[in-house]
Design an enzyme around this catalytic site. Structure first.
Site: not given
Length: 287
Positions: A67, A94, A145, A159, A163, A194
Protein backbone atom coordinates in the site's frame (compact mmCIF):
# COMPACT_ATOMS: atom_id res chain seq x y z
CA UNK A 1 13.37 -17.76 -7.45
CA UNK A 2 16.18 -20.09 -8.42
CA UNK A 3 19.81 -19.10 -8.26
CA UNK A 4 20.22 -20.19 -11.90
CA UNK A 5 17.71 -17.60 -13.02
CA UNK A 6 19.23 -14.94 -10.82
CA UNK A 7 22.76 -15.59 -11.96
CA UNK A 8 25.81 -14.12 -10.28
CA UNK A 9 24.54 -10.53 -10.45
CA UNK A 10 20.79 -10.94 -10.28
CA UNK A 11 18.23 -11.75 -12.98
CA UNK A 12 18.90 -11.27 -16.67
CA UNK A 13 17.47 -8.15 -18.25
CA UNK A 14 16.05 -5.27 -16.27
CA UNK A 15 14.23 -5.51 -12.96
CA UNK A 16 11.04 -3.44 -12.86
CA UNK A 17 9.10 -2.51 -9.74
CA UNK A 18 5.61 -1.44 -10.79
CA UNK A 19 2.96 -0.23 -8.36
CA UNK A 20 -0.72 -0.74 -9.11
CA UNK A 21 0.29 -3.62 -11.37
CA UNK A 22 -2.89 -5.68 -11.19
CA UNK A 23 -4.76 -3.78 -13.92
CA UNK A 24 -4.73 -0.88 -16.36
CA UNK A 25 -1.43 0.78 -17.18
CA UNK A 26 0.40 -1.15 -14.47
CA UNK A 27 -0.51 -4.53 -15.95
CA UNK A 28 0.15 -3.34 -19.50
CA UNK A 29 3.60 -2.07 -18.56
CA UNK A 30 4.34 -5.34 -16.76
CA UNK A 31 3.40 -7.28 -19.90
CA UNK A 32 5.61 -5.03 -22.04
CA UNK A 33 8.53 -5.53 -19.66
CA UNK A 34 8.08 -9.30 -19.78
CA UNK A 35 7.95 -9.20 -23.57
CA UNK A 36 11.32 -7.42 -23.47
CA UNK A 37 12.78 -10.30 -21.45
CA UNK A 38 12.79 -8.47 -18.14
CA UNK A 39 11.71 -9.34 -14.60
CA UNK A 40 8.75 -7.67 -12.87
CA UNK A 41 8.10 -7.05 -9.20
CA UNK A 42 4.38 -6.34 -9.21
CA UNK A 43 3.43 -4.26 -6.19
CA UNK A 44 -0.28 -4.43 -5.40
CA UNK A 45 -2.58 -4.18 -2.41
CA UNK A 46 -3.75 -7.79 -2.88
CA UNK A 47 -1.07 -10.10 -4.33
CA UNK A 48 -3.62 -12.89 -4.78
CA UNK A 49 -5.15 -10.82 -7.58
CA UNK A 50 -2.01 -11.57 -9.60
CA UNK A 51 -1.77 -15.29 -8.85
CA UNK A 52 -2.79 -16.36 -12.35
CA UNK A 53 -0.53 -13.78 -14.02
CA UNK A 54 2.44 -14.83 -11.90
CA UNK A 55 1.79 -18.52 -12.60
CA UNK A 56 1.85 -17.79 -16.32
CA UNK A 57 5.32 -16.24 -15.97
CA UNK A 58 7.15 -18.44 -13.45
CA UNK A 59 10.25 -16.87 -11.91
CA UNK A 60 9.74 -13.64 -13.86
CA UNK A 61 6.77 -12.09 -12.04
CA UNK A 62 6.93 -11.58 -8.28
CA UNK A 63 3.78 -10.12 -6.70
CA UNK A 64 4.38 -8.19 -3.48
CA UNK A 65 1.90 -6.63 -1.07
CA UNK A 66 2.26 -2.86 -0.96
CA UNK A 67 0.00 0.00 0.00
CA UNK A 68 1.92 3.05 -1.22
CA UNK A 69 0.29 5.20 1.46
CA UNK A 70 2.13 3.17 4.12
CA UNK A 71 5.65 4.64 4.50
CA UNK A 72 6.89 1.83 6.75
CA UNK A 73 5.80 -0.80 4.23
CA UNK A 74 7.53 1.11 1.41
CA UNK A 75 10.80 0.88 3.33
CA UNK A 76 10.28 -2.85 3.93
CA UNK A 77 9.43 -3.64 0.32
CA UNK A 78 12.40 -1.69 -1.03
CA UNK A 79 14.73 -3.60 1.28
CA UNK A 80 13.14 -6.96 0.44
CA UNK A 81 13.32 -6.42 -3.30
CA UNK A 82 16.92 -5.24 -3.24
CA UNK A 83 17.88 -8.17 -1.04
CA UNK A 84 16.23 -10.63 -3.40
CA UNK A 85 17.11 -9.21 -6.81
CA UNK A 86 20.13 -7.04 -6.06
CA UNK A 87 18.74 -4.01 -7.88
CA UNK A 88 15.74 -2.23 -9.32
CA UNK A 89 16.42 -0.83 -12.79
CA UNK A 90 13.03 0.75 -13.46
CA UNK A 91 10.60 2.07 -10.86
CA UNK A 92 7.09 2.78 -12.16
CA UNK A 93 4.94 4.83 -9.78
CA UNK A 94 1.55 3.95 -11.22
CA UNK A 95 -0.87 3.26 -8.35
CA UNK A 96 -3.71 5.73 -8.32
CA UNK A 97 -7.39 6.50 -8.58
CA UNK A 98 -9.70 9.26 -9.74
CA UNK A 99 -11.70 11.80 -7.75
CA UNK A 100 -14.41 14.06 -9.15
CA UNK A 101 -15.54 17.09 -7.18
CA UNK A 102 -15.42 20.86 -7.15
CA UNK A 103 -12.73 22.30 -4.90
CA UNK A 104 -15.38 23.41 -2.42
CA UNK A 105 -16.94 19.95 -2.47
CA UNK A 106 -13.65 18.13 -1.81
CA UNK A 107 -13.12 17.33 1.86
CA UNK A 108 -9.83 17.67 3.70
CA UNK A 109 -9.68 13.89 4.10
CA UNK A 110 -10.32 13.24 0.41
CA UNK A 111 -7.60 15.67 -0.61
CA UNK A 112 -5.04 14.34 1.85
CA UNK A 113 -5.71 10.69 0.99
CA UNK A 114 -5.32 11.41 -2.72
CA UNK A 115 -2.10 13.35 -2.09
CA UNK A 116 -0.75 10.42 -0.05
CA UNK A 117 -1.51 8.05 -2.93
CA UNK A 118 -0.31 10.17 -5.85
CA UNK A 119 2.48 12.23 -4.31
CA UNK A 120 3.85 11.24 -0.90
CA UNK A 121 3.82 7.52 -1.71
CA UNK A 122 5.68 7.84 -5.03
CA UNK A 123 8.10 10.32 -3.44
CA UNK A 124 8.90 7.87 -0.64
CA UNK A 125 9.35 4.92 -2.99
CA UNK A 126 11.57 7.01 -5.25
CA UNK A 127 13.76 8.02 -2.29
CA UNK A 128 13.98 4.39 -1.16
CA UNK A 129 15.21 3.06 -4.51
CA UNK A 130 17.22 5.99 -5.82
CA UNK A 131 20.46 5.39 -3.86
CA UNK A 132 21.12 2.02 -5.53
CA UNK A 133 20.43 3.52 -8.99
CA UNK A 134 22.74 6.44 -8.26
CA UNK A 135 25.52 4.16 -7.03
CA UNK A 136 25.24 1.92 -10.11
CA UNK A 137 25.09 4.88 -12.47
CA UNK A 138 21.93 3.70 -14.21
CA UNK A 139 18.20 3.33 -13.72
CA UNK A 140 14.91 5.03 -14.46
CA UNK A 141 11.96 6.43 -12.55
CA UNK A 142 8.65 6.50 -14.42
CA UNK A 143 6.00 8.76 -12.90
CA UNK A 144 2.52 8.01 -14.19
CA UNK A 145 0.90 11.42 -14.24
CA UNK A 146 -1.90 12.55 -16.56
CA UNK A 147 -2.74 15.25 -19.04
CA UNK A 148 -4.33 16.63 -15.86
CA UNK A 149 -0.79 17.09 -14.57
CA UNK A 150 -0.29 19.89 -17.12
CA UNK A 151 -3.63 21.69 -16.87
CA UNK A 152 -6.90 21.35 -15.00
CA UNK A 153 -10.62 21.82 -15.52
CA UNK A 154 -13.78 21.86 -13.36
CA UNK A 155 -14.29 18.83 -11.15
CA UNK A 156 -10.74 17.51 -11.12
CA UNK A 157 -8.93 20.14 -9.06
CA UNK A 158 -7.84 17.72 -6.33
CA UNK A 159 -6.70 15.07 -8.82
CA UNK A 160 -4.76 17.61 -10.87
CA UNK A 161 -3.22 19.11 -7.74
CA UNK A 162 -1.65 15.76 -6.85
CA UNK A 163 -0.31 15.30 -10.37
CA UNK A 164 0.97 18.90 -10.56
CA UNK A 165 2.88 18.21 -7.33
CA UNK A 166 4.33 14.96 -8.68
CA UNK A 167 5.42 16.66 -11.90
CA UNK A 168 7.08 19.54 -10.06
CA UNK A 169 9.02 17.14 -7.87
CA UNK A 170 9.98 15.01 -10.85
CA UNK A 171 11.19 17.93 -12.96
CA UNK A 172 13.70 18.85 -10.26
CA UNK A 173 14.56 15.19 -9.69
CA UNK A 174 15.41 14.70 -13.36
CA UNK A 175 17.99 17.48 -13.23
CA UNK A 176 19.43 16.21 -9.95
CA UNK A 177 19.97 12.60 -11.04
CA UNK A 178 20.93 13.08 -14.70
CA UNK A 179 24.65 13.35 -13.79
CA UNK A 180 24.39 9.86 -12.28
CA UNK A 181 22.95 8.29 -15.42
CA UNK A 182 19.43 7.98 -13.96
CA UNK A 183 16.45 8.88 -16.15
CA UNK A 184 13.12 10.38 -15.09
CA UNK A 185 10.09 10.02 -17.36
CA UNK A 186 6.78 11.75 -16.62
CA UNK A 187 3.93 10.06 -18.51
CA UNK A 188 0.83 12.13 -19.30
CA UNK A 189 -1.96 9.93 -20.68
CA UNK A 190 -5.34 11.06 -21.89
CA UNK A 191 -8.35 8.72 -21.88
CA UNK A 192 -7.35 5.05 -21.98
CA UNK A 193 -9.29 1.86 -21.36
CA UNK A 194 -7.77 1.12 -18.00
CA UNK A 195 -10.76 0.85 -15.67
CA UNK A 196 -9.86 4.27 -14.23
CA UNK A 197 -13.39 5.61 -14.76
CA UNK A 198 -15.28 2.48 -13.76
CA UNK A 199 -16.08 0.39 -10.73
CA UNK A 200 -14.73 1.68 -7.46
CA UNK A 201 -11.69 3.35 -9.02
CA UNK A 202 -13.44 6.69 -9.52
CA UNK A 203 -14.52 8.42 -6.32
CA UNK A 204 -16.90 11.36 -6.18
CA UNK A 205 -17.19 14.08 -3.56
CA UNK A 206 -20.63 14.90 -2.17
CA UNK A 207 -22.16 17.36 -4.67
CA UNK A 208 -23.20 20.95 -3.99
CA UNK A 209 -26.07 22.06 -6.23
CA UNK A 210 -24.34 25.35 -7.09
CA UNK A 211 -21.70 23.46 -9.10
CA UNK A 212 -24.08 21.35 -11.17
CA UNK A 213 -23.48 23.45 -14.29
CA UNK A 214 -19.68 23.25 -14.18
CA UNK A 215 -18.97 19.92 -12.46
CA UNK A 216 -22.17 18.01 -13.26
CA UNK A 217 -21.14 17.15 -16.83
CA UNK A 218 -17.82 15.72 -15.60
CA UNK A 219 -19.63 13.57 -13.02
CA UNK A 220 -21.77 12.12 -15.80
CA UNK A 221 -19.26 11.82 -18.63
CA UNK A 222 -16.33 10.16 -16.85
CA UNK A 223 -18.19 7.05 -15.59
CA UNK A 224 -20.09 6.68 -18.86
CA UNK A 225 -16.80 6.69 -20.80
CA UNK A 226 -15.54 3.52 -19.13
CA UNK A 227 -14.67 0.89 -21.72
CA UNK A 228 -15.13 3.35 -24.60
CA UNK A 229 -11.96 5.42 -24.22
CA UNK A 230 -9.86 5.72 -27.39
CA UNK A 231 -6.50 4.91 -25.79
CA UNK A 232 -4.96 1.41 -25.97
CA UNK A 233 -2.99 0.59 -22.78
CA UNK A 234 -0.77 -1.90 -24.64
CA UNK A 235 0.31 0.79 -27.12
CA UNK A 236 0.89 3.18 -24.22
CA UNK A 237 3.14 0.63 -22.52
CA UNK A 238 5.10 0.10 -25.73
CA UNK A 239 5.56 3.87 -26.05
CA UNK A 240 6.87 4.07 -22.48
CA UNK A 241 9.40 1.29 -23.10
CA UNK A 242 10.50 2.97 -26.34
CA UNK A 243 10.96 6.30 -24.55
CA UNK A 244 13.08 4.67 -21.84
CA UNK A 245 15.20 2.92 -24.46
CA UNK A 246 15.79 6.13 -26.44
CA UNK A 247 19.18 7.82 -26.25
CA UNK A 248 17.40 11.01 -25.23
CA UNK A 249 14.46 10.01 -23.06
CA UNK A 250 11.95 12.88 -22.88
CA UNK A 251 11.13 14.42 -19.53
CA UNK A 252 7.42 14.37 -20.41
CA UNK A 253 5.57 11.99 -22.72
CA UNK A 254 1.96 12.75 -23.64
CA UNK A 255 -0.05 9.71 -24.69
CA UNK A 256 -3.16 9.77 -26.84
CA UNK A 257 -4.53 12.20 -29.40
CA UNK A 258 -6.73 13.85 -26.77
CA UNK A 259 -3.82 14.46 -24.41
CA UNK A 260 -1.55 15.68 -27.21
CA UNK A 261 -4.13 18.12 -28.58
CA UNK A 262 -5.11 19.41 -25.12
CA UNK A 263 -1.54 19.86 -23.90
CA UNK A 264 -0.45 21.66 -27.07
CA UNK A 265 -3.52 23.89 -26.83
CA UNK A 266 -2.80 24.66 -23.20
CA UNK A 267 0.84 25.52 -23.96
CA UNK A 268 -0.23 27.84 -26.79
CA UNK A 269 -2.78 29.58 -24.54
CA UNK A 270 -0.26 29.94 -21.71
CA UNK A 271 2.31 31.50 -24.05
CA UNK A 272 -0.27 33.88 -25.52
CA UNK A 273 -1.34 35.02 -22.05
CA UNK A 274 2.28 35.51 -20.91
CA UNK A 275 3.00 37.62 -23.98
CA UNK A 276 -0.19 39.67 -23.52
CA UNK A 277 0.91 40.61 -20.01
CA UNK A 278 4.65 40.70 -20.71
CA UNK A 279 4.99 44.48 -20.31
CA UNK A 280 3.27 44.37 -16.93
CA UNK A 281 5.38 41.40 -15.84
CA UNK A 282 8.58 43.17 -16.86
CA UNK A 283 7.61 46.42 -15.19
CA UNK A 284 7.86 45.27 -11.59
CA UNK A 285 11.64 45.50 -10.99
CA UNK A 286 13.26 48.42 -9.18
CA UNK A 287 14.17 51.25 -11.57
Amino acid sequence: MTTDHLGAHGPAGRVWLITGASSGFGLAIAEAALAAGDTVVAAVRRPEALAEFAAAHPERVSPVALDVTDPARITEVAAEVLERFGRVDVLVNNAGRGLVGAVEETTEQELRELMDLHFFGPAALTRALLPQMRRRGSGAVVQMSSMGGRFSFPGVGAYSATKFALEGLSEALALEVAPFGVKVLIVEPGSFRTGFAGGGALLQSAPIDAYEETVGPVRAVLPSSDGKQPGDPAKAAAAIVAALDADRTPLRLALGNDATDAILGNLDAARAEALAWESVSRGTDFD
